[in-house]
Scaffold this motif. Structure first.
Motif, PDB file in Angstrom:
ATOM      1  N   PHE A   1       0.886  -1.164   0.000  1.00  0.00           N
ATOM      2  CA  PHE A   1       0.000   0.000   0.000  1.00  0.00           C
ATOM      3  C   PHE A   1       0.918   1.207   0.000  1.00  0.00           C
ATOM      4  CE2 PHE A   1      -3.056   3.045   1.864  1.00  0.00           C
ATOM      5  CZ  PHE A   1      -4.130   2.812   1.027  1.00  0.00           C
ATOM      6  N   ASN A   2       1.205   1.711  -1.192  1.00  0.00           N
ATOM      7  CA  ASN A   2       2.268   2.691  -1.312  1.00  0.00           C
ATOM      8  C   ASN A   2       1.895   3.810  -2.274  1.00  0.00           C
ATOM      9  OD1 ASN A   2       4.827   3.784  -0.983  1.00  0.00           O
ATOM     10  ND2 ASN A   2       5.719   2.529  -2.600  1.00  0.00           N
ATOM     11  N   MET A   3       2.279   5.022  -1.899  1.00  0.00           N
ATOM     12  CA  MET A   3       2.103   6.186  -2.761  1.00  0.00           C
ATOM     13  C   MET A   3       3.441   6.903  -2.832  1.00  0.00           C
ATOM     14  SD  MET A   3      -0.445   9.504  -2.403  1.00  0.00           S
ATOM     15  CE  MET A   3       0.239  10.035  -0.847  1.00  0.00           C
ATOM     16  N   SER A   4       3.848   7.263  -4.040  1.00  0.00           N
ATOM     17  CA  SER A   4       5.047   8.080  -4.187  1.00  0.00           C
ATOM     18  C   SER A   4       4.669   9.378  -4.890  1.00  0.00           C
ATOM     19  CB  SER A   4       6.140   7.339  -4.958  1.00  0.00           C
ATOM     20  OG  SER A   4       5.704   7.022  -6.250  1.00  0.00           O
ATOM     21  N   VAL A   5       5.327  10.459  -4.489  1.00  0.00           N
ATOM     22  CA  VAL A   5       5.049  11.796  -5.018  1.00  0.00           C
ATOM     23  C   VAL A   5       6.374  12.403  -5.460  1.00  0.00           C
ATOM     24  CG1 VAL A   5       4.141  14.088  -4.478  1.00  0.00           C
ATOM     25  CG2 VAL A   5       3.082  12.063  -3.451  1.00  0.00           C
TER      26      VAL A   5
ATOM     27  N   ILE B   1       3.244  17.799 -10.501  1.00  0.00           N
ATOM     28  CA  ILE B   1       3.497  16.821  -9.438  1.00  0.00           C
ATOM     29  C   ILE B   1       2.968  15.479  -9.928  1.00  0.00           C
ATOM     30  CG2 ILE B   1       2.982  16.137  -7.059  1.00  0.00           C
ATOM     31  CD1 ILE B   1       2.509  19.696  -7.936  1.00  0.00           C
ATOM     32  N   SER B   2       3.817  14.467  -9.918  1.00  0.00           N
ATOM     33  CA  SER B   2       3.416  13.113 -10.313  1.00  0.00           C
ATOM     34  C   SER B   2       3.121  12.292  -9.074  1.00  0.00           C
ATOM     35  CB  SER B   2       4.532  12.432 -11.108  1.00  0.00           C
ATOM     36  OG  SER B   2       4.754  13.107 -12.314  1.00  0.00           O
TER      37      SER B   2
ATOM     38  N   ILE C   1       1.563  21.092   2.109  1.00  0.00           N
ATOM     39  CA  ILE C   1       0.456  20.411   1.419  1.00  0.00           C
ATOM     40  C   ILE C   1       0.660  18.918   1.620  1.00  0.00           C
ATOM     41  CG2 ILE C   1      -0.628  19.940  -0.803  1.00  0.00           C
ATOM     42  CD1 ILE C   1       0.367  22.735  -1.698  1.00  0.00           C
ATOM     43  N   THR C   2      -0.401  18.258   2.049  1.00  0.00           N
ATOM     44  CA  THR C   2      -0.331  16.813   2.299  1.00  0.00           C
ATOM     45  C   THR C   2      -1.214  16.068   1.317  1.00  0.00           C
ATOM     46  OG1 THR C   2       0.058  17.222   4.653  1.00  0.00           O
ATOM     47  CG2 THR C   2      -0.680  15.004   4.038  1.00  0.00           C
ATOM     48  N   LEU C   3      -0.636  15.055   0.671  1.00  0.00           N
ATOM     49  CA  LEU C   3      -1.396  14.108  -0.143  1.00  0.00           C
ATOM     50  C   LEU C   3      -1.500  12.819   0.667  1.00  0.00           C
ATOM     51  CD1 LEU C   3       0.237  14.683  -3.631  1.00  0.00           C
ATOM     52  CD2 LEU C   3      -1.960  15.535  -2.832  1.00  0.00           C
ATOM     53  N   THR C   4      -2.698  12.275   0.761  1.00  0.00           N
ATOM     54  CA  THR C   4      -2.949  11.087   1.582  1.00  0.00           C
ATOM     55  C   THR C   4      -3.624  10.024   0.741  1.00  0.00           C
ATOM     56  OG1 THR C   4      -3.245  12.487   3.521  1.00  0.00           O
ATOM     57  CG2 THR C   4      -4.065  10.226   3.669  1.00  0.00           C
TER      58      THR C   4
END
Length: 170
Positions: free
Chosen positions: A41-45, A66-67, A163-166
């Motif tokens: 369960f992974n997100m990369s920014v 932003i990717s 800024i937070t991406l969740t």
């Protein structure tokens, strides 16, 4: 009276002895086998820092890309949300959230994207995973384009916020 032929008897006994040793024996033993698959369960920014540069009052900054890449194997619904800690701030001055511009596009995935998400302190959905995104063979790929409009009467200074991406399961 006829005498038994010992050679024949000996050969018969030998054959019986060998055949009893040659008859196959079999015994089955069940073997339990298992494997535990790790959770992914992974997100990369990329990038992890946005610098809009120096912008004149009453002007718009250049757009920054932003990717976002997400991978999971949990077989559960999930979303991507965005929020800011506070409006961009310098000393006692702020630039309103409403001056942020954001456009979201989906380059890979089966879910629903919010094309123009707004920025605030409350998390806003950017993406809701589709059925094909619950176990991803290939990452879900989003692109965010962000810019900021600097108000005409904005005090000079370097304004910042977090800024937070969740990525969150539902």
């Amino acid at each position: 009276m006829r005498r038994p032929n010992f050679k024949i008897i000996l050969i018969l006994l030998l054959c019986l002895s060998i055949s009893s040793h040659l008859s196959a024996s079999q015994q089955d033993k069940p073997l339990s086998a298992s494997v535990t698959v790790n959770t992914v369960f992974n997100m990369s920014v990329t990038p992890t820092n946005i610098d809009f540069g120096t912008v004149d009052p009453a002007a718009k900054s250049s757009e920054k890309s932003i990717s976002v890449s997400c991978v999971t194997n949990n077989n559960r619904s999930w979303v991507i949300m965005m929020n800011a800690l506070q409006p961009p701030t310098y000393q006692q001055y702020t630039i309103p959230y409403s001056n942020f511009n954001c456009a979201a596009t989906l380059s890979q995935g089966s879910g629903v994207i919010t094309p123009t998400p707004s920025l605030s302190s409350t998390p806003t959905n950017i993406y809701a995973a589709g059925a094909d995104d619950l176990i991803t063979a290939d990452p879900v790929q989003l692109n965010l384009l962000m810019s900021i409009n600097v108000p005409q009467m904005q005090a000079a200074g370097t304004y910042s916020t977090i800024i937070t991406l969740t990525m969150s399961e539902q």
